[in-house]
Design an enzyme around this catalytic site. Structure first.
Site, PDB file in Angstrom:
ATOM      1  N   GLY A 146      39.445 -37.693 -11.964  1.00 49.44           N
ATOM      2  CA  GLY A 146      40.578 -38.611 -11.859  1.00 49.44           C
ATOM      3  C   GLY A 146      40.560 -39.371 -10.549  1.00 49.44           C
ATOM      4  NE  ARG A 178      37.855 -29.004 -23.697  1.00 51.53           N
ATOM      5  CZ  ARG A 178      38.137 -27.879 -23.063  1.00 51.53           C
ATOM      6  NH1 ARG A 178      39.166 -27.134 -23.474  1.00 51.53           N
ATOM      7  NH2 ARG A 178      37.441 -27.504 -22.012  1.00 51.53           N
ATOM      8  CB  VAL A 214      26.043 -27.983  -1.561  1.00 48.33           C
ATOM      9  CG1 VAL A 214      26.191 -26.957  -0.438  1.00 48.33           C
ATOM     10  CG2 VAL A 214      25.131 -27.445  -2.653  1.00 48.33           C
ATOM     11  CD  GLU A 258      39.920 -22.689  -9.622  1.00 50.01           C
ATOM     12  OE1 GLU A 258      40.753 -22.765 -10.551  1.00 50.01           O
ATOM     13  OE2 GLU A 258      39.523 -23.676  -8.982  1.00 50.01           O
ATOM     14  CE  LYS A 293      29.718 -24.650  -3.626  1.00 55.79           C
ATOM     15  NZ  LYS A 293      31.045 -24.451  -2.993  1.00 55.79           N
TER      16      LYS A 293
END
Length: 437
Positions: free
Chosen positions: A22, A51, A136, A194, A209
């Protein structure tokens, strides 16, 4: 190639329109004039794959599609920007795009860590670009310096903090004295972790990474499976306090090293795990959700890259930087750097990788304990650099710091120490970095 003259317009297919996607879409629209001046052509969104298109009323509906394969292979698309994440079905989409002659910009660290060779081969076969600066350390200009600026140098080590969630947790534990579980809860409440923090706290994110960094730094294909990985769940408030008492702090580091053995044979060692580093080291002061990477090279010496390693705007900045570079190549008829894997160095197993260690033991407060413990270290060829002991009512806390030792030697040492009658508990074992050996 686009049906329009690429010198006038470069058409972009955007895959994913979440936090980062976005922001990329917004900046492509709001900064269209400046981006065109930098790229030498107008950057125009050809389509956005999501989606569920009906869930994005904020976007121009005529641009939205759920048909990803159709979008990435369209004749009027020049560049595909992938911000979906994960490996499948994204790998297939990007291979379709590359085979159709579209350059690709991606922030997908997991995909690159496992399938970069396949993607580079597809890009080479079609003569298009593959850029991934945002994979990264977010906005920090890191991969391009490794890939281009230091291409004439010999990099010997890359060590850094590349996961903001774990760095926030460890920094908060150090600042407050709180334990891991309660600090993780606080990180979740504040939005730094999260809902499922496994990829971060168990080291998977940092390992992906590390694989990318090692591949670029040492011109060798390294995958996530080659990276030794440990998370931070076992780091305790006592570990943090012990580090502080020794003038150190605890960080989750990715460490990529070029190692030469006694026979002069070079290999690559790549690992992710918690370490104690001295407070005097540049990485010790990197706190909160910030990232920093420390690079050592023969000619350039020591370099430090620091900044915001995640978030919509910082990551979008890196994506747009790649997009401008790809657009310039399209305008001028050039190509970006290809994969460099000519060194093809072997990856050294963790058991053969040398480092220093900090061991904390609870032992019986009786004569001869230290001699018994020291004998076990000697039996396994592990040299002791320092010992600290404090007594308390029949038991004692013993801290041992080693010189360089291989992981295998240290593990066998710890296993035997734990069996000694005079040892009540091996409280913790942690590696030490950033100090003279």
């Amino acid at each position: 190639m686009s049906t329009k003259d690429p010198k006038d317009t470069v058409r972009v297919a955007l895959l994913g329109c979440g936090t980062v996607g976005g922001e990329v879409a917004r900046l492509l629209t709001e900064q269209a004039g400046e981006l065109a001046a930098r790229a030498g052509a107008r950057l125009e969104i050809a389509g956005i794959a999501v989606r569920r298109p009906d869930k994005h009323p904020e976007l121009p509906q005529e641009l939205l599609t759920a048909d990803v394969t159709g979008l990435v292979t369209r004749d009027d698309v020049d560049v595909v920007v992938e911000l979906v994440g994960g490996i499948e079905p994204v790998r297939g989409w990007l291979l379709d795009a590359l085979k159709a002659g579209k350059s690709v910009v991606t922030a997908n660290k997991a995909l690159l860590a496992d399938h970069s060779a396949e993607l580079f081969e597809a890009a080479d076969a079609s003569g298009v670009d593959l850029y991934f600066e945002a994979a990264v350390a977010g906005a920090i200009p890191l991969l391009r310096p490794l890939r281009e600026s230091l291409a004439g140098d010999r990099i010997t080590r890359v060590m850094g903090i590349v996961n903001g969630t774990t760095n926030f947790i460890l920094s908060a534990m150090d600042a407050t004295g709180a334990g891991y579980a309660e600090t993780l809860d606080e990180a979740s409440r504040l939005g730094y972790a999260e809902a499922d923090p496994t990829a971060d706290v168990d080291g998977y994110d940092a390992a992906s990474k590390a694989a990318i960094l090692a591949s670029l730094a040492f011109h060798t294909r390294v995958t996530a499976a080659d990276v030794h990985r440990e998370g931070i769940a076992d780091v305790t408030a006592s570990d943090i306090a012990a580090a502080r008492s020794l003038g150190r702090t605890v960080k989750l580091l990715c460490i990529c090293e070029r190692v030469t053995d006694e026979d002069g044979v070079e290999s690559v060692a790549v690992r992710v795990h918690p370490v104690m580093i001295p407070l005097s080291h540049q990485l010790s002061g990197v706190n909160g959700a910030f990232n920093a990477v420390y690079v050592e090279a023969d000619a350039a010496g020591e370099l430090m890259f620091y900044g915001q390693g995640a978030g919509g705007a910082p990551t979008a900045s890196a994506v747009l930087g790649d997009l401008v570079a790809v657009a310039r190549n399209l305008v001028l008829g050039g190509r970006g750097p290809r994969e460099s894997a000519h060194a093809a160095l072997p990856v050294r197993p963790m058991g053969q990788t040398p480092t220093r260690y900090h061991l904390s033991l609870y032992v019986a407060d009786v004569a001869g304990v230290l001699a018994q413990v020291a004998q076990v270290f000697a039996d396994h060829g592990v040299s002791i650099a320092a010992v600290r002991q404090s007594d308390s009512k029949g038991s004692a806390s013993l801290v041992v710091i080693t010189h360089l030792a291989t992981d295998a030697a240290l593990k066998s040492t710890v296993d035997q120490i734990a069996k000694l009658d005079v040892v009540h508990e091996v409280v913790s074992v942690m590696r030490v970095e950033g100090e003279d050996q």
